[in-house]
Design an enzyme around this catalytic site. Structure first.
Site, PDB file in Angstrom:
ATOM      1  CG  HIS A   1      31.348 -20.804  11.257  1.00 40.15           C
ATOM      2  ND1 HIS A   1      32.484 -21.093  11.984  1.00 40.15           N
ATOM      3  CD2 HIS A   1      31.774 -20.307  10.076  1.00 40.15           C
ATOM      4  CE1 HIS A   1      33.554 -20.753  11.266  1.00 40.15           C
ATOM      5  NE2 HIS A   1      33.150 -20.283  10.096  1.00 40.15           N
ATOM      6  CB  THR A   2      25.125 -24.477  11.612  1.00 40.13           C
ATOM      7  OG1 THR A   2      25.577 -25.128  10.434  1.00 40.13           O
ATOM      8  CG2 THR A   2      24.490 -23.145  11.247  1.00 40.13           C
TER       9      THR A   2
ATOM     10  CG  LEU B   1      37.940 -26.984  -1.342  1.00 39.56           C
ATOM     11  CD1 LEU B   1      38.430 -27.409  -2.717  1.00 39.56           C
ATOM     12  CD2 LEU B   1      36.472 -26.651  -1.412  1.00 39.56           C
ATOM     13  CB  SER B   2      37.402 -30.619   4.358  1.00 38.97           C
ATOM     14  OG  SER B   2      36.622 -29.957   5.191  1.00 38.97           O
TER      15      SER B   2
ATOM     16  CD  GLU C   1      41.156 -31.029  12.037  1.00 37.35           C
ATOM     17  OE1 GLU C   1      41.748 -30.008  12.413  1.00 37.35           O
ATOM     18  OE2 GLU C   1      41.201 -31.449  10.869  1.00 37.35           O
TER      19      GLU C   1
ATOM     20  CG  ASP D   1      35.100 -29.923   7.654  1.00 40.63           C
ATOM     21  OD1 ASP D   1      33.999 -29.479   7.276  1.00 40.63           O
ATOM     22  OD2 ASP D   1      36.018 -29.208   8.057  1.00 40.63           O
TER      23      ASP D   1
END
Ligand code: GLA
Length: 380
Positions: A32-33, A121-122, A156, A168
């Site tokens: 979350h960075t 895992l995207s 996305e 990702d």
């Protein structure tokens, strides 16, 4: 997998096609960075989505998902948004390419993969990237790797409702065998880090928990971070993103923030530092520090960022008791996997304990995925 896909392609559409592959990813630390302008440390893994694709010289896309045993067909205009969620990833990629002045011919495609869905895992980035790569080449669009990653990310945002960062799609596009990549998500500078921890194994344990509302919860976390950054920026204009802030600066404005926003910010500011600590530790082969930071990240994600769940906390606590060097939830959270850095000599005992104790507590065993850091998107 390629043979199976090509044989399905031939029976559905006749003839043959070119094949591309794109991988899922792990992230050693830096969670979350990415949307906070910080660092991440991902790598592509040996789980991928493979697609056979052939232009059909029409304005129609015809897709078949072998794993879902479902088909979808759509045009290339904005109003042609397909019903099926998985088809929206492909539609979004086409639309984002067209919006950037690229050309997209209609095509026929069959795809399948072994990236577990909803495990952190995207799999969605792998699906986007396999199509961005292939359509870039098939249509001679000449977009560079960063633009391809941005096309996936914009898919996305604009077609799947997740306001994700760039990590990702970046990992799927830039991944290399045996290498983690440290990406500065603000400047997009990146550096490869060979990762072969002697005496350790990296393994993922999948809780198989999937959170229905993960995308709206994810978007709320992002909004909290932007809110906290805006308040800190009023006093410290150099704070472009939350990762630029210091903990003292957060303390100065804590009273002006909701308790929730302050907790989110505290986690992100700490995490920005932890990634740097881990990179320095990797350079001196100090895996004990790497592991300590992983545990700190986990409890930050659990208690401050609130994206863990009882199953993940259970596995991380168990890992600690079993002498595992580092363990934490990986990816967006709300279920999915823990990533574990395990000393060779504890590996078997840890997996056995995880299997038995987790099953006793939750009624099913976690799935085990040993990690092999592999190459990103490429033609097969
Ligand atoms: C998801 C998002 C990424 C990143 C991670 C958390 O995987 O797609 O952009 O924010 O969560 O690190």
């Amino acid at each position: 997998m390629k043979e199976r896909i090509l044989s399905e392609f031939s029976s559905r559409f006749g003839g043959t096609a070119r094949c591309w592959s794109s991988a899922g990813r792990i992230n050693l630390i830096g969670e979350h960075t990415d949307y906070n302008g910080g660092y991440v440390l991902p790598g592509a893994i040996n789980k991928a989505i493979v697609a056979a694709i052939r232009p059909n010289h029409t304005q129609t896309v015809r897709l078949y998902s072998l794993d879902y045993d479902e088909r979808a067909e759509f045009g290339l205009s904005e109003s042609d948004l397909p019903e099926r969620q998985w088809a929206r990833y492909v539609f979004g990629v086409c639309r984002e390419m067209l919006k950037r002045g690229g050309h997209v011919d209609g095509f026929d495609a069959v795809f399948a993969g072994d990236v577990p869905l909803g495990a952190g895992l995207s799999s969605s980035a792998a699906l986007e990237s396999v199509f961005t790569f292939a359509l870039n080449e098939l249509n001679d669009n000449g977009f560079d790797l960063f633009e391809l990653a941005r096309i996936g990310q914009a898919t996305e945002h604009n077609y799947c409702g997740v306001m994700c960062g760039i990590m990702d799609q970046f990992a799927s596009c830039f991944g290399k065998e045996g290498q983690l990549i440290r990406l500065n998500c603000k400047t997009l500078e990146y550096q490869y880090f060979p990762f072969d921890p002697k005496g350790y194994r990296l393994v993922l344990l999948d809780t198989c928990v999937k959170h229905e509302l993960a995308s709206s919860a994810y978007n709320r976390r992002r909004a909290s971070c932007e809110q906290a950054a805006a308040v800190i920026r009023k006093r410290h204009p150099e704070v472009e993103f939350l990762s630029d802030a210091r903990l003292e600066w957060l303390e100065e404005v804590r009273a002006e923030l909701s308790q929730e926003d302050a907790m989110r910010a505290e986690y992100v500011i700490g995490e920005a530092q932890r990634v740097l600590d881990v990179c320095a530790a990797l350079e001196r082969g100090d895996y004990v520090t790497v592991g300590e930071r992983m545990y700190q990240t986990h409890w930050g994600l659990s208690k401050l960022y609130e994206v863990s769940c009882p199953e993940l906390d259970f596995l991380v606590t168990l890992a600690d008791k079993q002498g595992v060097t580092g363990s934490r939830v990986m990816g967006g959270g709300f279920g999915g996997c823990t990533i574990n850095l395990v000393p060779e000599e504890r590996y078997d005992a840890f997996l056995l304990a995880a299997h038995n104790c987790f099953t006793a507590a939750f009624g099913h065993a976690p799935k085990v995925y040993p990690v092999v850091i592999s190459s990103g998107a490429h033609e097969l």
